[in-house]
Write a protein that holds these residues in place. Structure first.
Motif, PDB file in Angstrom:
ATOM      1  N   LEU A   4       0.820  -1.202   0.000  1.00 46.14           N
ATOM      2  CA  LEU A   4       0.000   0.000   0.000  1.00 46.14           C
ATOM      3  C   LEU A   4       0.863   1.264   0.000  1.00 46.14           C
ATOM      4  O   LEU A   4       0.570   2.229  -0.703  1.00 46.14           O
ATOM      5  CB  LEU A   4      -0.933  -0.015   1.218  1.00 46.14           C
ATOM      6  N   ILE A   5       1.938   1.227   0.782  1.00 43.01           N
ATOM      7  CA  ILE A   5       2.831   2.385   0.813  1.00 43.01           C
ATOM      8  C   ILE A   5       3.493   2.564  -0.552  1.00 43.01           C
ATOM      9  O   ILE A   5       3.598   3.684  -1.065  1.00 43.01           O
ATOM     10  CB  ILE A   5       3.893   2.223   1.921  1.00 43.01           C
ATOM     11  N   ALA A   6       3.919   1.458  -1.141  1.00 42.43           N
ATOM     12  CA  ALA A   6       4.543   1.532  -2.463  1.00 42.43           C
ATOM     13  C   ALA A   6       3.566   2.131  -3.472  1.00 42.43           C
ATOM     14  O   ALA A   6       3.927   3.006  -4.272  1.00 42.43           O
ATOM     15  CB  ALA A   6       5.000   0.148  -2.908  1.00 42.43           C
ATOM     16  N   PHE A  10       3.795   5.647  -5.634  1.00 42.24           N
ATOM     17  CA  PHE A  10       3.646   5.613  -7.084  1.00 42.24           C
ATOM     18  C   PHE A  10       2.627   6.650  -7.554  1.00 42.24           C
ATOM     19  O   PHE A  10       2.920   7.501  -8.391  1.00 42.24           O
ATOM     20  CB  PHE A  10       3.236   4.204  -7.513  1.00 42.24           C
ATOM     21  N   VAL A  11       1.432   6.594  -6.955  1.00 43.16           N
ATOM     22  CA  VAL A  11       0.355   7.480  -7.401  1.00 43.16           C
ATOM     23  C   VAL A  11       0.709   8.944  -7.136  1.00 43.16           C
ATOM     24  O   VAL A  11       0.552   9.808  -8.008  1.00 43.16           O
ATOM     25  CB  VAL A  11      -0.971   7.110  -6.705  1.00 43.16           C
ATOM     26  N   LEU A  12       1.249   9.225  -5.927  1.00 43.40           N
ATOM     27  CA  LEU A  12       1.590  10.615  -5.615  1.00 43.40           C
ATOM     28  C   LEU A  12       2.670  11.136  -6.565  1.00 43.40           C
ATOM     29  O   LEU A  12       2.603  12.282  -7.017  1.00 43.40           O
ATOM     30  CB  LEU A  12       2.060  10.734  -4.163  1.00 43.40           C
TER      31      LEU A  12
ATOM     32  N   LEU B 235      13.312   4.212  -6.848  1.00 36.37           N
ATOM     33  CA  LEU B 235      12.954   3.748  -8.189  1.00 36.37           C
ATOM     34  C   LEU B 235      11.490   4.054  -8.490  1.00 36.37           C
ATOM     35  O   LEU B 235      11.142   4.467  -9.598  1.00 36.37           O
ATOM     36  CB  LEU B 235      13.200   2.249  -8.319  1.00 36.37           C
ATOM     37  N   ILE B 236      10.631   3.821  -7.489  1.00 35.77           N
ATOM     38  CA  ILE B 236       9.201   4.065  -7.705  1.00 35.77           C
ATOM     39  C   ILE B 236       8.964   5.546  -8.004  1.00 35.77           C
ATOM     40  O   ILE B 236       8.282   5.902  -8.970  1.00 35.77           O
ATOM     41  CB  ILE B 236       8.372   3.639  -6.470  1.00 35.77           C
ATOM     42  N   ILE B 237       9.570   6.413  -7.187  1.00 29.82           N
ATOM     43  CA  ILE B 237       9.335   7.854  -7.349  1.00 29.82           C
ATOM     44  C   ILE B 237       9.923   8.361  -8.669  1.00 29.82           C
ATOM     45  O   ILE B 237       9.215   8.973  -9.484  1.00 29.82           O
ATOM     46  CB  ILE B 237       9.947   8.643  -6.171  1.00 29.82           C
ATOM     47  N   ALA B 238      11.206   8.081  -8.903  1.00 25.58           N
ATOM     48  CA  ALA B 238      11.858   8.604 -10.112  1.00 25.58           C
ATOM     49  C   ALA B 238      11.176   8.059 -11.367  1.00 25.58           C
ATOM     50  O   ALA B 238      10.916   8.794 -12.319  1.00 25.58           O
ATOM     51  CB  ALA B 238      13.338   8.244 -10.106  1.00 25.58           C
TER      52      ALA B 238
END
Lengths: 96, 460
Positions: A4-6, A10-12, B235-238
Protein backbone atom coordinates in the motif's frame (compact mmCIF):
# COMPACT_ATOMS: atom_id res chain seq x y z
CA UNK A 1 7.60 -1.28 2.57
CA UNK A 2 4.03 -2.55 2.38
CA UNK A 3 2.37 -2.78 -1.00
CA UNK A 4 0.00 0.00 0.00
CA UNK A 5 2.83 2.39 0.81
CA UNK A 6 4.54 1.53 -2.46
CA UNK A 7 1.31 2.21 -4.37
CA UNK A 8 0.84 5.48 -2.49
CA UNK A 9 4.32 6.62 -3.49
CA UNK A 10 3.65 5.61 -7.08
CA UNK A 11 0.36 7.48 -7.40
CA UNK A 12 1.59 10.61 -5.61
CA UNK A 13 4.75 10.74 -7.75
CA UNK A 14 2.69 10.45 -10.96
CA UNK A 15 0.50 13.36 -9.88
CA UNK A 16 3.56 15.37 -8.84
CA UNK A 17 5.13 14.72 -12.25
CA UNK A 18 1.98 15.81 -14.09
CA UNK A 19 1.86 19.02 -12.04
CA UNK A 20 5.57 19.77 -12.43
CA UNK A 21 5.62 19.61 -16.19
CA UNK A 22 2.42 21.15 -17.43
CA UNK A 23 3.52 23.97 -19.70
CA UNK A 24 6.76 23.12 -21.39
CA UNK A 25 7.75 25.33 -24.36
CA UNK A 26 8.42 23.40 -27.57
CA UNK A 27 12.07 24.42 -27.47
CA UNK A 28 12.52 22.28 -24.37
CA UNK A 29 10.61 19.21 -25.54
CA UNK A 30 13.71 17.34 -26.65
CA UNK A 31 15.92 18.27 -23.66
CA UNK A 32 13.09 17.41 -21.27
CA UNK A 33 12.68 14.06 -22.95
CA UNK A 34 16.36 13.17 -22.98
CA UNK A 35 16.88 14.53 -19.45
CA UNK A 36 13.96 12.61 -17.99
CA UNK A 37 15.10 9.59 -19.97
CA UNK A 38 18.41 9.80 -18.13
CA UNK A 39 16.51 9.89 -14.84
CA UNK A 40 14.72 6.68 -15.83
CA UNK A 41 18.19 5.11 -15.84
CA UNK A 42 17.71 5.09 -12.04
CA UNK A 43 17.12 1.38 -12.52
CA UNK A 44 20.93 1.40 -12.38
CA UNK A 45 20.86 1.33 -8.58
CA UNK A 46 18.88 -1.89 -8.70
CA UNK A 47 21.31 -3.27 -11.24
CA UNK A 48 24.26 -2.47 -8.95
CA UNK A 49 22.80 -4.63 -6.18
CA UNK A 50 21.99 -7.51 -8.56
CA UNK A 51 25.43 -7.49 -10.12
CA UNK A 52 27.34 -7.05 -6.88
CA UNK A 53 25.43 -9.54 -4.76
CA UNK A 54 27.22 -12.51 -6.29
CA UNK A 55 24.22 -14.80 -5.89
CA UNK A 56 24.60 -17.06 -8.90
CA UNK A 57 26.49 -16.78 -12.17
CA UNK A 58 23.19 -16.12 -13.99
CA UNK A 59 22.01 -13.25 -11.78
CA UNK A 60 25.47 -11.69 -11.69
CA UNK A 61 25.67 -11.78 -15.48
CA UNK A 62 22.19 -10.28 -15.87
CA UNK A 63 23.17 -7.62 -13.33
CA UNK A 64 26.44 -6.89 -15.12
CA UNK A 65 24.70 -6.31 -18.46
CA UNK A 66 22.04 -4.23 -16.70
CA UNK A 67 24.66 -2.00 -15.04
CA UNK A 68 26.35 -1.45 -18.41
CA UNK A 69 23.12 -0.59 -20.25
CA UNK A 70 21.79 1.63 -17.46
CA UNK A 71 25.11 3.48 -17.15
CA UNK A 72 25.06 4.23 -20.88
CA UNK A 73 21.51 5.51 -20.44
CA UNK A 74 22.40 7.69 -17.44
CA UNK A 75 25.79 9.09 -18.49
CA UNK A 76 24.90 9.55 -22.15
CA UNK A 77 21.46 10.95 -21.33
CA UNK A 78 22.58 13.69 -18.96
CA UNK A 79 25.58 14.57 -21.12
CA UNK A 80 23.69 14.90 -24.38
CA UNK A 81 20.98 16.95 -22.65
CA UNK A 82 23.66 19.27 -21.33
CA UNK A 83 25.14 19.52 -24.81
CA UNK A 84 21.80 20.51 -26.30
CA UNK A 85 21.04 23.04 -23.57
CA UNK A 86 24.52 24.56 -23.96
CA UNK A 87 23.59 25.32 -27.57
CA UNK A 88 20.60 27.33 -26.38
CA UNK A 89 22.57 29.10 -23.66
CA UNK A 90 25.67 29.78 -25.78
CA UNK A 91 23.59 31.64 -28.30
CA UNK A 92 22.20 33.99 -25.70
CA UNK A 93 25.66 35.07 -24.59
CA UNK A 94 26.75 35.98 -28.08
CA UNK A 95 23.73 38.19 -28.52
CA UNK A 96 23.36 40.28 -25.40
CA UNK B 1 23.13 6.30 11.62
CA UNK B 2 23.17 2.74 10.38
CA UNK B 3 24.08 2.03 6.79
CA UNK B 4 20.45 1.40 5.70
CA UNK B 5 19.57 4.79 7.19
CA UNK B 6 22.33 6.49 5.23
CA UNK B 7 21.04 4.82 2.07
CA UNK B 8 17.46 5.91 2.79
CA UNK B 9 18.47 9.51 3.44
CA UNK B 10 20.59 9.46 0.27
CA UNK B 11 17.57 8.24 -1.69
CA UNK B 12 15.42 11.00 -0.23
CA UNK B 13 17.99 13.61 -1.27
CA UNK B 14 18.16 12.05 -4.74
CA UNK B 15 14.35 12.06 -5.09
CA UNK B 16 14.20 15.76 -4.17
CA UNK B 17 16.96 16.54 -6.68
CA UNK B 18 15.07 14.65 -9.41
CA UNK B 19 11.90 16.63 -8.67
CA UNK B 20 13.74 19.97 -8.74
CA UNK B 21 15.66 18.83 -11.82
CA UNK B 22 12.54 17.96 -13.84
CA UNK B 23 10.92 21.19 -12.74
CA UNK B 24 13.98 23.11 -13.92
CA UNK B 25 14.00 21.32 -17.28
CA UNK B 26 10.56 22.75 -18.02
CA UNK B 27 11.72 26.38 -18.18
CA UNK B 28 14.35 27.84 -20.53
CA UNK B 29 16.19 29.83 -17.88
CA UNK B 30 16.55 26.98 -15.41
CA UNK B 31 16.96 24.07 -17.81
CA UNK B 32 20.75 23.72 -17.56
CA UNK B 33 20.62 23.81 -13.76
CA UNK B 34 17.72 21.35 -13.78
CA UNK B 35 19.70 18.86 -15.81
CA UNK B 36 22.68 19.22 -13.46
CA UNK B 37 20.42 18.65 -10.46
CA UNK B 38 19.12 15.47 -12.03
CA UNK B 39 22.66 14.27 -12.67
CA UNK B 40 23.68 15.12 -9.10
CA UNK B 41 20.70 13.21 -7.75
CA UNK B 42 21.77 10.21 -9.80
CA UNK B 43 25.34 10.43 -8.48
CA UNK B 44 24.09 10.57 -4.87
CA UNK B 45 21.83 7.58 -5.51
CA UNK B 46 24.68 5.53 -7.00
CA UNK B 47 27.15 6.39 -4.24
CA UNK B 48 24.83 5.45 -1.37
CA UNK B 49 23.76 2.29 -3.17
CA UNK B 50 27.38 1.16 -3.24
CA UNK B 51 27.22 1.08 0.60
CA UNK B 52 24.60 -1.68 0.36
CA UNK B 53 25.80 -4.67 2.35
CA UNK B 54 24.57 -7.21 -0.15
CA UNK B 55 27.14 -5.94 -2.64
CA UNK B 56 30.22 -8.09 -2.13
CA UNK B 57 32.16 -7.92 -5.37
CA UNK B 58 33.06 -4.46 -6.55
CA UNK B 59 35.36 -5.38 -9.41
CA UNK B 60 32.61 -6.41 -11.82
CA UNK B 61 30.65 -3.27 -10.91
CA UNK B 62 33.64 -1.07 -11.62
CA UNK B 63 34.15 -2.72 -15.00
CA UNK B 64 30.48 -2.39 -16.00
CA UNK B 65 30.28 1.22 -14.81
CA UNK B 66 33.44 2.04 -16.74
CA UNK B 67 32.26 0.40 -19.98
CA UNK B 68 28.87 2.10 -19.68
CA UNK B 69 30.38 5.51 -18.96
CA UNK B 70 32.82 5.36 -21.86
CA UNK B 71 30.13 4.25 -24.32
CA UNK B 72 27.70 6.83 -22.96
CA UNK B 73 30.19 9.68 -23.24
CA UNK B 74 31.23 8.67 -26.75
CA UNK B 75 27.62 8.45 -27.96
CA UNK B 76 26.67 11.76 -26.36
CA UNK B 77 29.68 13.66 -27.66
CA UNK B 78 29.79 12.20 -31.16
CA UNK B 79 26.12 12.36 -32.08
CA UNK B 80 25.09 14.84 -34.75
CA UNK B 81 22.13 16.98 -33.83
CA UNK B 82 20.26 15.59 -36.84
CA UNK B 83 20.59 12.09 -35.34
CA UNK B 84 19.26 13.09 -31.96
CA UNK B 85 15.98 11.13 -32.31
CA UNK B 86 17.93 7.91 -32.89
CA UNK B 87 20.08 8.47 -29.82
CA UNK B 88 17.12 9.24 -27.59
CA UNK B 89 15.42 6.07 -28.83
CA UNK B 90 18.55 4.04 -28.17
CA UNK B 91 19.04 5.36 -24.60
CA UNK B 92 15.37 4.70 -23.95
CA UNK B 93 15.77 1.11 -25.07
CA UNK B 94 18.82 0.60 -22.87
CA UNK B 95 16.93 1.89 -19.82
CA UNK B 96 14.01 -0.44 -20.54
CA UNK B 97 16.36 -3.36 -21.16
CA UNK B 98 18.17 -2.74 -17.88
CA UNK B 99 14.86 -2.80 -16.00
CA UNK B 100 13.97 -6.20 -17.48
CA UNK B 101 17.34 -7.64 -16.50
CA UNK B 102 17.20 -6.27 -12.95
CA UNK B 103 13.67 -7.52 -12.36
CA UNK B 104 14.51 -10.94 -13.80
CA UNK B 105 17.72 -11.27 -11.78
CA UNK B 106 16.14 -10.33 -8.46
CA UNK B 107 13.12 -12.52 -9.08
CA UNK B 108 15.31 -15.53 -9.85
CA UNK B 109 17.34 -14.80 -6.73
CA UNK B 110 14.20 -14.58 -4.58
CA UNK B 111 12.86 -17.84 -6.00
CA UNK B 112 16.19 -19.57 -5.27
CA UNK B 113 16.14 -18.28 -1.71
CA UNK B 114 12.49 -19.31 -1.34
CA UNK B 115 11.37 -15.76 -0.54
CA UNK B 116 9.29 -15.12 -3.65
CA UNK B 117 5.65 -14.32 -3.03
CA UNK B 118 2.76 -13.41 -5.34
CA UNK B 119 3.33 -9.72 -4.98
CA UNK B 120 6.98 -10.01 -6.03
CA UNK B 121 6.05 -12.31 -8.89
CA UNK B 122 3.43 -9.94 -10.26
CA UNK B 123 5.77 -6.96 -9.95
CA UNK B 124 8.56 -8.88 -11.71
CA UNK B 125 6.18 -9.99 -14.44
CA UNK B 126 4.87 -6.49 -15.07
CA UNK B 127 8.40 -5.08 -15.13
CA UNK B 128 9.59 -7.77 -17.52
CA UNK B 129 6.66 -7.06 -19.83
CA UNK B 130 6.86 -3.25 -19.88
CA UNK B 131 10.65 -3.23 -19.94
CA UNK B 132 10.78 -5.69 -22.83
CA UNK B 133 8.22 -3.67 -24.81
CA UNK B 134 10.27 -0.52 -24.19
CA UNK B 135 13.49 -2.26 -25.22
CA UNK B 136 12.38 -3.84 -28.48
CA UNK B 137 10.07 -0.94 -29.37
CA UNK B 138 12.90 1.55 -28.96
CA UNK B 139 15.32 -0.57 -30.93
CA UNK B 140 12.85 -0.88 -33.82
CA UNK B 141 12.24 2.88 -33.61
CA UNK B 142 16.01 3.39 -33.72
CA UNK B 143 16.37 1.37 -36.93
CA UNK B 144 13.32 3.02 -38.46
CA UNK B 145 14.80 6.45 -37.72
CA UNK B 146 18.05 5.37 -39.32
CA UNK B 147 15.94 4.29 -42.26
CA UNK B 148 17.74 0.95 -42.27
CA UNK B 149 14.41 -0.68 -41.54
CA UNK B 150 11.29 -0.07 -43.52
CA UNK B 151 8.00 -1.81 -43.20
CA UNK B 152 4.43 -0.89 -42.88
CA UNK B 153 3.03 -3.90 -41.09
CA UNK B 154 0.46 -6.24 -42.55
CA UNK B 155 -3.29 -6.63 -42.55
CA UNK B 156 -4.59 -7.82 -39.23
CA UNK B 157 -1.53 -6.52 -37.40
CA UNK B 158 -3.70 -4.98 -34.71
CA UNK B 159 -5.44 -8.32 -34.17
CA UNK B 160 -2.14 -10.15 -33.75
CA UNK B 161 -1.05 -7.40 -31.40
CA UNK B 162 -4.19 -7.73 -29.31
CA UNK B 163 -3.67 -11.50 -29.16
CA UNK B 164 -0.08 -11.12 -27.96
CA UNK B 165 -1.29 -8.62 -25.37
CA UNK B 166 -3.79 -11.13 -24.03
CA UNK B 167 -1.15 -13.85 -23.96
CA UNK B 168 1.17 -11.49 -22.06
CA UNK B 169 -1.44 -10.81 -19.40
CA UNK B 170 -1.96 -14.56 -19.09
CA UNK B 171 1.78 -15.07 -18.72
CA UNK B 172 1.94 -12.49 -15.90
CA UNK B 173 -0.70 -14.57 -14.14
CA UNK B 174 1.27 -17.77 -14.74
CA UNK B 175 4.42 -16.18 -13.31
CA UNK B 176 2.46 -15.26 -10.21
CA UNK B 177 0.85 -18.70 -9.87
CA UNK B 178 3.99 -20.75 -10.48
CA UNK B 179 6.96 -18.61 -9.44
CA UNK B 180 9.20 -21.67 -9.30
CA UNK B 181 8.92 -22.31 -13.03
CA UNK B 182 11.38 -19.90 -14.60
CA UNK B 183 10.05 -20.65 -18.08
CA UNK B 184 6.98 -18.46 -17.57
CA UNK B 185 9.11 -15.41 -16.88
CA UNK B 186 11.31 -16.01 -19.92
CA UNK B 187 8.21 -16.54 -22.06
CA UNK B 188 6.86 -13.26 -20.74
CA UNK B 189 10.05 -11.44 -21.69
CA UNK B 190 9.73 -12.99 -25.16
CA UNK B 191 6.11 -11.89 -25.46
CA UNK B 192 7.07 -8.37 -24.37
CA UNK B 193 9.82 -8.20 -26.97
CA UNK B 194 7.40 -9.38 -29.65
CA UNK B 195 4.80 -6.85 -28.53
CA UNK B 196 7.31 -4.01 -28.76
CA UNK B 197 8.17 -5.04 -32.31
CA UNK B 198 4.52 -5.40 -33.34
CA UNK B 199 3.72 -2.04 -31.79
CA UNK B 200 6.37 -0.08 -33.68
CA UNK B 201 6.92 -2.00 -36.92
CA UNK B 202 4.09 -0.20 -38.70
CA UNK B 203 5.03 3.25 -37.43
CA UNK B 204 5.76 5.74 -40.15
CA UNK B 205 7.76 8.93 -39.91
CA UNK B 206 5.00 11.29 -38.87
CA UNK B 207 3.99 9.08 -35.94
CA UNK B 208 7.54 9.01 -34.62
CA UNK B 209 7.26 11.96 -32.21
CA UNK B 210 4.27 10.30 -30.53
CA UNK B 211 5.98 6.93 -30.35
CA UNK B 212 9.27 8.32 -29.01
CA UNK B 213 7.41 10.25 -26.32
CA UNK B 214 5.35 7.19 -25.44
CA UNK B 215 8.41 4.94 -25.20
CA UNK B 216 9.95 7.57 -22.96
CA UNK B 217 6.94 7.25 -20.66
CA UNK B 218 7.23 3.45 -20.78
CA UNK B 219 10.88 3.53 -19.73
CA UNK B 220 9.81 5.50 -16.67
CA UNK B 221 7.00 3.09 -15.86
CA UNK B 222 9.40 0.16 -16.26
CA UNK B 223 11.80 1.74 -13.75
CA UNK B 224 8.91 2.37 -11.39
CA UNK B 225 7.74 -1.24 -11.67
CA UNK B 226 11.31 -2.35 -10.92
CA UNK B 227 10.95 -0.37 -7.70
CA UNK B 228 8.03 -2.61 -6.73
CA UNK B 229 10.23 -5.67 -7.34
CA UNK B 230 13.13 -4.35 -5.28
CA UNK B 231 11.00 -2.60 -2.68
CA UNK B 232 12.92 0.54 -3.53
CA UNK B 233 11.17 3.88 -2.98
CA UNK B 234 13.56 5.92 -5.14
CA UNK B 235 12.95 3.75 -8.19
CA UNK B 236 9.20 4.07 -7.71
CA UNK B 237 9.33 7.85 -7.35
CA UNK B 238 11.86 8.60 -10.11
CA UNK B 239 10.22 6.16 -12.51
CA UNK B 240 6.75 7.64 -11.99
CA UNK B 241 8.04 11.18 -12.51
CA UNK B 242 9.52 10.15 -15.85
CA UNK B 243 6.37 8.26 -16.74
CA UNK B 244 4.31 11.38 -16.07
CA UNK B 245 6.56 13.65 -18.09
CA UNK B 246 6.55 11.20 -20.99
CA UNK B 247 2.77 11.05 -20.79
CA UNK B 248 2.50 14.83 -20.99
CA UNK B 249 4.73 14.96 -24.06
CA UNK B 250 2.77 12.12 -25.64
CA UNK B 251 -0.45 14.03 -25.07
CA UNK B 252 0.97 17.21 -26.61
CA UNK B 253 2.10 15.24 -29.68
CA UNK B 254 -1.26 13.47 -30.00
CA UNK B 255 -3.17 16.75 -29.82
CA UNK B 256 -0.95 18.14 -32.55
CA UNK B 257 -1.88 15.22 -34.79
CA UNK B 258 -5.52 15.09 -33.84
CA UNK B 259 -5.15 11.49 -32.65
CA UNK B 260 -5.85 9.95 -29.28
CA UNK B 261 -3.29 8.01 -27.27
CA UNK B 262 -5.63 5.04 -27.48
CA UNK B 263 -5.56 5.21 -31.30
CA UNK B 264 -1.80 5.32 -31.41
CA UNK B 265 -1.40 2.28 -29.18
CA UNK B 266 -4.28 0.08 -30.16
CA UNK B 267 -5.61 1.03 -33.56
CA UNK B 268 -4.69 -0.57 -36.83
CA UNK B 269 -1.88 1.06 -38.76
CA UNK B 270 -3.19 4.16 -40.49
CA UNK B 271 -4.09 3.05 -43.97
CA UNK B 272 -2.44 4.87 -46.83
CA UNK B 273 -5.00 6.92 -48.64
CA UNK B 274 -6.30 5.35 -51.79
CA UNK B 275 -8.62 6.56 -54.44
CA UNK B 276 -8.07 10.03 -55.71
CA UNK B 277 -5.38 10.36 -58.27
CA UNK B 278 -2.65 12.89 -57.58
CA UNK B 279 -3.08 14.33 -61.06
CA UNK B 280 -6.64 15.42 -60.10
CA UNK B 281 -5.11 17.65 -57.48
CA UNK B 282 -2.05 18.85 -59.35
CA UNK B 283 -3.09 18.78 -63.02
CA UNK B 284 -0.99 21.37 -64.81
CA UNK B 285 -1.46 23.93 -62.07
CA UNK B 286 1.88 23.38 -60.36
CA UNK B 287 4.29 26.25 -60.99
CA UNK B 288 7.98 25.49 -60.79
CA UNK B 289 10.43 28.27 -60.08
CA UNK B 290 14.15 28.92 -59.85
CA UNK B 291 16.45 30.19 -57.12
CA UNK B 292 16.86 33.48 -58.98
CA UNK B 293 13.11 34.07 -59.13
CA UNK B 294 12.78 33.25 -55.45
CA UNK B 295 15.54 35.74 -54.66
CA UNK B 296 13.66 38.43 -56.57
CA UNK B 297 10.46 37.70 -54.66
CA UNK B 298 12.33 37.79 -51.36
CA UNK B 299 14.04 41.07 -52.24
CA UNK B 300 10.79 42.97 -51.95
CA UNK B 301 9.38 41.07 -48.97
CA UNK B 302 8.95 42.72 -45.57
CA UNK B 303 8.07 39.61 -43.61
CA UNK B 304 9.22 36.06 -44.31
CA UNK B 305 8.19 32.93 -42.42
CA UNK B 306 10.29 29.79 -42.80
CA UNK B 307 8.48 26.51 -42.11
CA UNK B 308 10.89 23.63 -41.58
CA UNK B 309 10.03 19.93 -41.63
CA UNK B 310 11.83 16.63 -41.45
CA UNK B 311 13.27 17.28 -44.92
CA UNK B 312 15.38 20.04 -43.36
CA UNK B 313 17.02 17.49 -41.07
CA UNK B 314 17.55 15.01 -43.91
CA UNK B 315 19.19 17.66 -46.09
CA UNK B 316 21.20 18.99 -43.10
CA UNK B 317 20.04 22.40 -44.24
CA UNK B 318 19.91 24.12 -40.84
CA UNK B 319 23.12 26.14 -41.36
CA UNK B 320 22.13 27.13 -44.91
CA UNK B 321 18.80 28.33 -43.54
CA UNK B 322 20.62 30.40 -40.93
CA UNK B 323 22.62 32.02 -43.74
CA UNK B 324 19.40 32.77 -45.59
CA UNK B 325 17.97 34.37 -42.45
CA UNK B 326 21.09 36.47 -41.87
CA UNK B 327 21.15 37.66 -45.44
CA UNK B 328 17.44 38.59 -45.41
CA UNK B 329 17.72 40.35 -42.07
CA UNK B 330 20.70 42.34 -43.37
CA UNK B 331 18.38 43.92 -45.92
CA UNK B 332 15.76 44.73 -43.30
CA UNK B 333 13.38 41.82 -43.80
CA UNK B 334 11.73 40.32 -40.74
CA UNK B 335 12.34 36.55 -40.58
CA UNK B 336 10.67 34.08 -38.21
CA UNK B 337 10.33 30.31 -38.14
CA UNK B 338 6.94 28.65 -37.84
CA UNK B 339 7.24 25.27 -36.17
CA UNK B 340 4.54 22.63 -36.08
CA UNK B 341 4.63 20.53 -32.88
CA UNK B 342 5.15 17.28 -34.78
CA UNK B 343 7.56 18.61 -37.41
CA UNK B 344 10.49 16.21 -37.47
CA UNK B 345 10.86 12.88 -35.78
CA UNK B 346 10.71 13.71 -32.08
CA UNK B 347 9.16 16.39 -29.89
CA UNK B 348 11.13 19.62 -30.35
CA UNK B 349 13.30 18.18 -33.14
CA UNK B 350 13.27 21.37 -35.27
CA UNK B 351 14.05 23.58 -32.29
CA UNK B 352 17.17 21.56 -31.53
CA UNK B 353 18.37 21.70 -35.14
CA UNK B 354 17.83 25.44 -35.45
CA UNK B 355 19.50 26.00 -32.09
CA UNK B 356 22.51 24.11 -33.41
CA UNK B 357 22.66 26.60 -36.27
CA UNK B 358 22.65 29.38 -33.63
CA UNK B 359 19.21 30.72 -34.44
CA UNK B 360 17.73 32.52 -31.43
CA UNK B 361 14.71 30.87 -29.96
CA UNK B 362 12.91 34.20 -29.99
CA UNK B 363 12.77 33.65 -33.76
CA UNK B 364 11.00 30.30 -33.35
CA UNK B 365 7.23 30.59 -33.18
CA UNK B 366 4.96 27.68 -32.38
CA UNK B 367 1.77 26.93 -34.27
CA UNK B 368 -0.53 29.12 -32.17
CA UNK B 369 1.83 32.09 -32.36
CA UNK B 370 2.55 31.94 -36.06
CA UNK B 371 -0.86 31.01 -37.51
CA UNK B 372 -2.55 34.40 -36.98
CA UNK B 373 0.40 36.12 -38.72
CA UNK B 374 0.35 34.32 -42.07
CA UNK B 375 -2.20 36.76 -43.52
CA UNK B 376 0.34 39.58 -42.97
CA UNK B 377 3.22 37.54 -44.34
CA UNK B 378 4.69 38.32 -47.74
CA UNK B 379 6.58 35.09 -48.34
CA UNK B 380 6.44 31.73 -46.58
CA UNK B 381 9.22 29.27 -47.40
CA UNK B 382 8.34 25.64 -46.70
CA UNK B 383 11.41 23.42 -46.46
CA UNK B 384 10.88 19.67 -46.29
CA UNK B 385 7.46 19.83 -44.66
CA UNK B 386 4.34 18.41 -46.27
CA UNK B 387 1.41 17.03 -44.28
CA UNK B 388 1.66 19.73 -41.58
CA UNK B 389 0.97 22.42 -44.23
CA UNK B 390 -1.68 20.49 -46.17
CA UNK B 391 -4.87 22.58 -46.35
CA UNK B 392 -6.92 19.37 -46.91
CA UNK B 393 -6.85 19.00 -43.13
CA UNK B 394 -9.11 22.07 -42.97
CA UNK B 395 -11.11 21.74 -46.15
CA UNK B 396 -11.64 18.06 -46.93
CA UNK B 397 -13.57 16.17 -44.25
CA UNK B 398 -12.85 12.89 -46.06
CA UNK B 399 -9.08 13.34 -45.91
CA UNK B 400 -7.05 11.00 -43.66
CA UNK B 401 -5.63 14.07 -41.94
CA UNK B 402 -8.98 15.90 -41.62
CA UNK B 403 -9.09 17.92 -38.42
CA UNK B 404 -5.36 17.83 -37.80
CA UNK B 405 -4.18 21.29 -36.78
CA UNK B 406 -1.92 22.64 -39.53
CA UNK B 407 0.15 25.71 -40.26
CA UNK B 408 -1.99 27.97 -42.46
CA UNK B 409 0.85 28.86 -44.83
CA UNK B 410 -1.57 29.15 -47.78
CA UNK B 411 -2.83 32.42 -46.27
CA UNK B 412 0.42 34.22 -46.95
CA UNK B 413 0.81 36.25 -50.11
CA UNK B 414 3.38 33.95 -51.71
CA UNK B 415 4.41 30.42 -50.76
CA UNK B 416 7.70 28.89 -51.85
CA UNK B 417 7.89 25.13 -51.36
CA UNK B 418 11.36 23.60 -51.48
CA UNK B 419 10.98 19.90 -52.13
CA UNK B 420 12.62 17.15 -54.13
CA UNK B 421 9.47 16.17 -56.01
CA UNK B 422 5.70 16.14 -55.72
CA UNK B 423 5.82 12.84 -53.81
CA UNK B 424 3.29 12.66 -50.98
CA UNK B 425 4.20 12.94 -47.30
CA UNK B 426 3.67 10.31 -44.66
CA UNK B 427 -0.11 10.45 -44.89
CA UNK B 428 0.19 9.38 -48.53
CA UNK B 429 -2.05 12.11 -49.85
CA UNK B 430 -1.61 14.85 -52.40
CA UNK B 431 -1.18 18.39 -51.14
CA UNK B 432 -3.40 21.03 -52.84
CA UNK B 433 -1.03 23.69 -51.50
CA UNK B 434 1.46 22.75 -54.22
CA UNK B 435 -1.10 23.57 -56.92
CA UNK B 436 -2.34 26.80 -55.36
CA UNK B 437 -2.08 30.00 -57.42
CA UNK B 438 0.20 31.69 -54.92
CA UNK B 439 2.55 28.71 -54.56
CA UNK B 440 5.82 28.25 -56.40
CA UNK B 441 7.71 24.96 -56.25
CA UNK B 442 11.48 25.03 -56.05
CA UNK B 443 12.48 21.44 -56.79
CA UNK B 444 15.77 20.13 -55.45
CA UNK B 445 17.79 19.20 -52.38
CA UNK B 446 16.82 21.41 -49.45
CA UNK B 447 20.33 22.54 -48.54
CA UNK B 448 21.47 23.21 -52.12
CA UNK B 449 18.26 25.08 -52.93
CA UNK B 450 18.66 27.37 -49.93
CA UNK B 451 22.34 27.98 -50.73
CA UNK B 452 21.35 28.84 -54.31
CA UNK B 453 18.79 31.36 -53.05
CA UNK B 454 21.39 32.94 -50.75
CA UNK B 455 23.84 33.19 -53.65
CA UNK B 456 21.15 34.68 -55.89
CA UNK B 457 20.19 37.21 -53.19
CA UNK B 458 23.78 38.45 -53.10
CA UNK B 459 23.89 38.95 -56.85
CA UNK B 460 20.46 40.57 -57.26
Amino acid sequence: MTLLIALTLFVLAVFLGLELITKVPATLHTPLMSGSNAVSGITLIGALVSAGADHTMLTTTLGFVAVTLATINVVGGFLVTNRMLAMFAGRKKRRP
Amino acid sequence: MTTPDVISVGYLVAAVLFILGLKGLGRPRTAVRGNLMGATGMLVAILVTLLDQSIISYLALAVALLIGSVVGVLLAVKVKMTSMPELVALFNGFGGGASVLVATASFIEAVDLGSADNRLAIAAGVTALIGAVTFSGSIIAFFKLQESLKGSGFTGLHLVRAAVMLVSVGLVAMVALQPDTRGWLWALVGAGLLLGVLGTIAIGGADMPVVIALLNAFSGVAASATGFVLDNSLLIIAGSLVGASGLILTRIMCTAMNRSIYDVIFSAAPAAAVGRDDSDVYGDRVTATSAEEVAMILEIADRVVIVPGYGLAVAQAQHAVRDLMTSLEASGTEVVFGIHPVAGRMPGHMNVLLAEAEIDYEHLLDMNQVNPTFAQTDVTIVIGANDVVNPSARTDPGSPIAGMPILDVDESRTVIVIKRSLSPGFAGIANPLFAADNTFMLFGDGKQAVLDIVAALVSV
